[in-house]
Design a protein around this motif. Structure first.
Motif, PDB file in Angstrom:
ATOM      1  N   GLU A 168       0.825  -1.197   0.000  1.00  0.00           N
ATOM      2  CA  GLU A 168       0.000   0.000   0.000  1.00  0.00           C
ATOM      3  C   GLU A 168       0.865   1.256   0.000  1.00  0.00           C
ATOM      4  O   GLU A 168       2.039   1.219   0.374  1.00  0.00           O
ATOM      5  CB  GLU A 168      -0.949   0.012   1.205  1.00  0.00           C
ATOM      6  N   ASP A 169       0.262   2.371  -0.438  1.00  0.00           N
ATOM      7  CA  ASP A 169       0.950   3.658  -0.386  1.00  0.00           C
ATOM      8  C   ASP A 169       1.138   4.069   1.070  1.00  0.00           C
ATOM      9  O   ASP A 169       0.171   4.227   1.814  1.00  0.00           O
ATOM     10  CB  ASP A 169       0.124   4.736  -1.106  1.00  0.00           C
ATOM     11  N   ARG A 170       2.357   4.242   1.476  1.00  0.00           N
ATOM     12  CA  ARG A 170       2.640   4.752   2.812  1.00  0.00           C
ATOM     13  C   ARG A 170       4.012   5.403   2.795  1.00  0.00           C
ATOM     14  O   ARG A 170       4.823   5.156   1.903  1.00  0.00           O
ATOM     15  CB  ARG A 170       2.531   3.658   3.879  1.00  0.00           C
TER      16      ARG A 170
ATOM     17  N   LEU B 286       0.135  13.295   7.575  1.00  0.00           N
ATOM     18  CA  LEU B 286      -0.055  11.881   7.274  1.00  0.00           C
ATOM     19  C   LEU B 286      -1.471  11.440   7.644  1.00  0.00           C
ATOM     20  O   LEU B 286      -2.105  10.665   6.914  1.00  0.00           O
ATOM     21  CB  LEU B 286       0.981  11.039   8.026  1.00  0.00           C
ATOM     22  N   ALA B 287      -1.974  11.938   8.763  1.00  0.00           N
ATOM     23  CA  ALA B 287      -3.336  11.593   9.169  1.00  0.00           C
ATOM     24  C   ALA B 287      -4.363  12.189   8.217  1.00  0.00           C
ATOM     25  O   ALA B 287      -5.356  11.545   7.863  1.00  0.00           O
ATOM     26  CB  ALA B 287      -3.587  12.087  10.599  1.00  0.00           C
TER      27      ALA B 287
ATOM     28  N   THR C 190      -3.943  12.832   5.053  1.00  0.00           N
ATOM     29  CA  THR C 190      -3.904  12.056   3.808  1.00  0.00           C
ATOM     30  C   THR C 190      -4.698  10.766   3.956  1.00  0.00           C
ATOM     31  O   THR C 190      -5.386  10.333   3.030  1.00  0.00           O
ATOM     32  CB  THR C 190      -2.449  11.747   3.427  1.00  0.00           C
ATOM     33  N   ARG C 191      -4.608  10.166   5.123  1.00  0.00           N
ATOM     34  CA  ARG C 191      -5.312   8.900   5.357  1.00  0.00           C
ATOM     35  C   ARG C 191      -6.818   9.079   5.408  1.00  0.00           C
ATOM     36  O   ARG C 191      -7.579   8.220   4.939  1.00  0.00           O
ATOM     37  CB  ARG C 191      -4.819   8.289   6.671  1.00  0.00           C
ATOM     38  N   ASP C 192      -7.275  10.192   5.954  1.00  0.00           N
ATOM     39  CA  ASP C 192      -8.691  10.322   6.299  1.00  0.00           C
ATOM     40  C   ASP C 192      -9.487  11.321   5.475  1.00  0.00           C
ATOM     41  O   ASP C 192     -10.707  11.379   5.586  1.00  0.00           O
ATOM     42  CB  ASP C 192      -8.827  10.686   7.782  1.00  0.00           C
TER      43      ASP C 192
ATOM     44  N   ARG D 150      -4.022  14.483  -0.779  1.00  0.00           N
ATOM     45  CA  ARG D 150      -2.754  13.765  -0.619  1.00  0.00           C
ATOM     46  C   ARG D 150      -1.651  14.768  -0.304  1.00  0.00           C
ATOM     47  O   ARG D 150      -1.256  15.580  -1.140  1.00  0.00           O
ATOM     48  CB  ARG D 150      -2.415  12.982  -1.888  1.00  0.00           C
TER      49      ARG D 150
ATOM     50  N   VAL E 245     -10.848  13.354  11.704  1.00  0.00           N
ATOM     51  CA  VAL E 245      -9.426  13.085  11.587  1.00  0.00           C
ATOM     52  C   VAL E 245      -8.770  13.352  12.921  1.00  0.00           C
ATOM     53  O   VAL E 245      -8.996  14.396  13.533  1.00  0.00           O
ATOM     54  CB  VAL E 245      -8.763  13.995  10.515  1.00  0.00           C
TER      55      VAL E 245
ATOM     56  N   ASP F 127       5.011  11.181  13.974  1.00  0.00           N
ATOM     57  CA  ASP F 127       5.731  10.132  13.266  1.00  0.00           C
ATOM     58  C   ASP F 127       7.234  10.370  13.287  1.00  0.00           C
ATOM     59  O   ASP F 127       7.987   9.466  13.546  1.00  0.00           O
ATOM     60  CB  ASP F 127       5.236  10.017  11.831  1.00  0.00           C
TER      61      ASP F 127
END
Length: 418
Positions: free
Chosen positions: A16-18, A179-180, A182-184, A188, A408, A414
């Motif tokens: 997956e994209d990470r 990052l959060a 982008t996830r939710d 991007r 979110v 991180d």
């Protein structure tokens, strides 16, 4: 199929994209096979001559103009640096910095994924580059900046018409927040060590090799901030060795501003990991774009230095300003303060005996010094928000794509800042 990501340190792979590994380190793209041919001189222009090694096909528009910057033999800088100097002039990129190499890949990839909005955490070259490439691609862009950034600094970003948000509170925590987000949310965020962005930076190494072959420089000297550029150049050099084009890579040397130099401190202390500097250890500097006290890819950059037999050093504002003058007066190059650090650092490193006087050294001048606007009569529209209200504000900026009631959690820590 999109390439997987892999951790340089523990070897973990993810489909997956990470951006980050479970071990905490930054990821990069796992590209097979390792080999690639010497590019034909009639190949596409710029960095896309190396499309075989890039994760997307050569695009059109602004992205097609990234890379292909000159590699200049600057003999009159030899006496300043104490070695044989070549300058990789990244100021020739579309928005005036090497960041366009990363944006050309990362923004183009976001478009291929169907992302309608991109963002970044930056108040300098990366913000300009991301916003410009988003504008060319017809995508909305959100730029997060510190609350205290003056309008004059934002004017260069604002010309590309992104949504600029001044974020109150701990700016360093926005890396994790992004990052959060982008996830939710349907946006991007393309941060400094995004694997797709870093793959674009690898072309700096490819072009240095291509410009000097069949010889190669003994050393490459870079400014260091987040560690993204150093990571990309290291990856490019590894690719060249794996492909059989180099027997061994040149030594990588990183230069930081003495006002904020966590990578230097880790190197000098013999540590394998870079630790964030406390606020009281961070000073003001004219090289604002590299004044990063908590680099997200700092440990990877330090590993690159150790693996290639290089070193890390810091230089003062006086040394940076003198190097900037020398670039202009001896090489005819106008560079921004961060771009002057490789020259100042090379002089320090030759004095220490780290670099020999007869060695060939590439100084990577990362950005132009010509990014100045005249007096601006219209103020920059940059709304102030808190980190807690950031998700809802971005949601309101993207009304056609954000589902109502999206939640979110910000504050995910991180690894440092962008």
């Amino acid at each position: 199929m999109a390439p997987s990501t892999v951790c340089y340190r523990c070897g973990a792979r993810f489909e997956e994209d990470r951006v980050r590994c479970d071990c905490g380190e930054a990821l990069w793209l796992d590209r097979d096979p390792p080999g690639f041919d010497v590019p034909d001189r009639a190949a596409p222009p710029g960095m896309w001559r190396f499309a075989e090694r890039l994760p997307i096909d050569a695009p059109d528009g602004l992205a097609s103009a990234a890379g292909g910057t000159p590699l200049i033999r600057s003999r009159r800088l030899d006496g300043v640096a104490g070695c044989r100097v070549f300058v990789a002039d990244e100021g020739e990129n579309p928005t005036g910095s090497y960041k366009d190499r990363g944006s050309a890949v990362a923004v183009s990839r976001a478009c291929l994924r169907g992302d309608d909005a991109v963002g970044t955490v930056s108040y300098g070259n990366m913000a300009m580059s991301t916003a410009a490439h988003a504008a060319d691609a017809g995508r909305e862009c959100v730029v997060l900046v510190p609350a205290n950034v003056p309008d004059g600094r934002l004017a260069l970003i604002d010309q590309y018409d992104p949504t600029i948000l001044r974020v109150e509170g701990d700016y360093g925590r926005l890396y994790g927040d992004a990052l959060a987000l982008t996830r939710d949310l349907p946006i991007r965020f393309l941060l400094s060590d995004d694997p797709w962005r870093v793959s674009g930076y690898a072309t700096v190494a490819y072009e240095i090799w291509d410009g000097l072959r069949p010889a190669m420089a003994d050393a490459v000297v870079l400014p260091a901030s987040s560690g993204g550029l150093a990571s990309g150049v290291w990856r490019g050099l590894r690719d060249l060795v794996a492909a059989g084009h180099l027997d061994q890579p040149p030594r990588l040397y990183l230069v930081q501003t003495a006002a904020s130099d966590p990578i230097t401190r880790a190197y000098e202390a013999g540590r394998d990991e870079v630790a964030a500097l406390p606020p009281e250890a961070v000073g003001e500097t004219i090289a604002k774009s590299i004044g990063n006290p908590d680099p997200p890819s700092g440990t990877r950059a330090l590993t690159a230095v150790r693996e290639t037999g290089g070193a890390v050093c810091s230089v003062t504002d006086d040394e940076i300003e003198d190097a900037r003058r020398q670039f202009a007066r001896r090489a005819g190059l106008c560079v921004e303060p961060a771009s002057a650090t490789p020259l100042a650092g090379a002089a320090t490193l030759t004095d220490r005996g780290e670099i020999g006087g007869d060695e060939s050294v590439v100084l990577v001048a990362t950005g132009t010094g010509l990014k100045e606007l005249g007096p601006r009569t219209t103020p920059v529209e940059a709304e102030s928000v808190t980190r807690d209200t950031l998700p809802s504000r971005i949601e309101s900026a993207l009304p056609d794509r954000c589902p109502s009631g999206t939640t979110v959690e910000t504050g995910v820590r991180d690894d440092g800042t962008d």
